[in-house]
Enzyme design. Structure first.
Site, short mmCIF file in Angstrom:
data_model
loop_
_atom_site.label_atom_id
_atom_site.label_comp_id
_atom_site.label_asym_id
_atom_site.label_seq_id
_atom_site.Cartn_x
_atom_site.Cartn_y
_atom_site.Cartn_z
CB SER A 3 -1.51 -1.58 -3.62
OG SER A 3 -1.10 -0.86 -3.06
CB SER A 37 -1.16 0.17 1.41
OG SER A 37 -1.96 -0.97 0.97
CG ASP A 93 -2.25 2.10 -3.78
OD1 ASP A 93 -1.35 1.66 -3.32
OD2 ASP A 93 -2.93 1.52 -5.49
#
Length: 343
Positions: free
Chosen positions: A267, A229, A269
């Protein structure tokens, strides 16, 4: 020898950090012993009490694979009312509780005659290097990081960044700043990232695709799908409202993409932007609230500053980080050490 590049054409502030925005400070608490490789990082938007004097803010979620606390109210009200805390995924609850306790100590009527407080905690998963199941972070670590906040602060494998990985190398905390000129006024934009994303093959440094070359020279083997992340925090002294700050936060994605991120499935973000140009009192002083902001058609220099400072902050995190050995002997090599094989 791999040299740290300056991203873009805009000048950096004297610290080349988010704290070049006057009043913004950053502090860390780092746990670095054996299987415990983790920590807390705290960003204060100003030196006052953010519950009493809130600042405009907005968040953008590029990929929602994350467990942050507090984003719903930020998106609804466009205000920040606690310091921003960064930590590992399974420590979000303990840090949020610490934020609430700290706010109540400063404002005993929270939840009584005053509204409740909205803690704001962002996270990344440092479980490759850190024994995340130990849930070692407690309220004392948050308080230490808060007490340690200052304009000058360490970057790399420190605070919340201690156990983070970036492009299969050592990641962590990175920061940068840029000055943007609008008319006859100069404004500062600062970025701080918690970088824990990316696969080595995609690593791009100031436009140069060095990841694939590192794999070839190191004879490295492609690893599992991305499970990291990145948290991107933007501060500015430009007078902007929450809607405009949302536009700034969205531009973080351009800087992130330049480094080689594709916002992988696993991930998380996220970006948050806030302005220090004006504050909002926690109690209404009159029926109307006076505010001011730049015209939208003047914002392009700030957008450029966001993009460049975000990319620079990620690069700075990679350059500042040291090699770390953690849980079960897992290791993440620093970029500088890995790049020693480059011609």
């Amino acid at each position: 020898m791999l040299a740290l590049p300056h991203i873009g054409r805009l000048p950096a502030g004297p610290l080349n950090a988010i704290s070049d925005v006057v009043g913004v400070t950053v502090g860390h608490t780092t746990l670095a012993q054996g299987a415990l490789q983790t920590g807390v990082t705290v960003i204060r938007p100003h030196q006052g009490d953010p519950f009493r004097d809130k600042v405009p803010a907005a968040a953008t979620v590029f990929n929602g694979f994350g467990k942050s606390i507090g984003l719903v109210q930020v998106q609804e009200l466009g205000l920040l009312e606690t310091p921003i805390a960064l930590t590992n995924t399974l420590s979000v609850g303990s840090v949020a509780t610490a934020q609430i306790i700290s706010a109540i100590q400063a404002n005993p009527e929270i939840g009584r005659s005053d509204p409740t407080v909205n803690p704001l905690v962002f996270e990344c998963n440092d479980g490759y290097l850190n024994d995340i199941q130990a849930m070692a972070i407690n309220a004392e670590h948050y308080q230490q990081a808060l007490a340690n906040t200052a304009p000058e602060f360490a970057q790399g494998a420190v605070g919340a960044g201690r156990g983070m990985s970036c492009f299969d190398l050592k990641g962590g905390i990175g920061s940068a700043s840029r000055y943007a000129t609008i008319g006859d006024q100069q404004y500062c934009v600062g970025a701080l990232v918690l970088a824990n994303f990316g696969k080595l093959a995609a690593l791009t440094l100031a436009g140069k695709h060095i990841g694939e070359e590192l794999i070839r020279l190191r004879q490295a083997v492609a690893e599992s799908p991305e499970m990291g992340s990145i948290i991107m925090i933007i501060a500015t002294d430009a007078p902007l409202d929450a809607r405009q700050l949302g536009r700034l936060a969205t531009r973080c994605g351009v800087g992130l993409g330049r480094t080689g991120s594709i916002y992988g499935h696993g991930s998380g973000d996220l970006a948050l932007a806030f302005s220090t140009a004006q504050t909002v009192s926690y109690r209404a002083c009159s029926v109307l609230r006076r505010s001011f902001s730049l015209y939208d058609n003047l914002l392009d220099p700030l957008f450029e500053a966001v993009v460049d400072s975000t990319e620079q902050a990620i690069v700075n995190a990679l350059f500042a980080a040291e090699t770390v050995i953690g849980r079960d002997g897992h290791q993440r090599q620093s970029l500088r050490q890995a790049a020693a094989v480059l011609p």
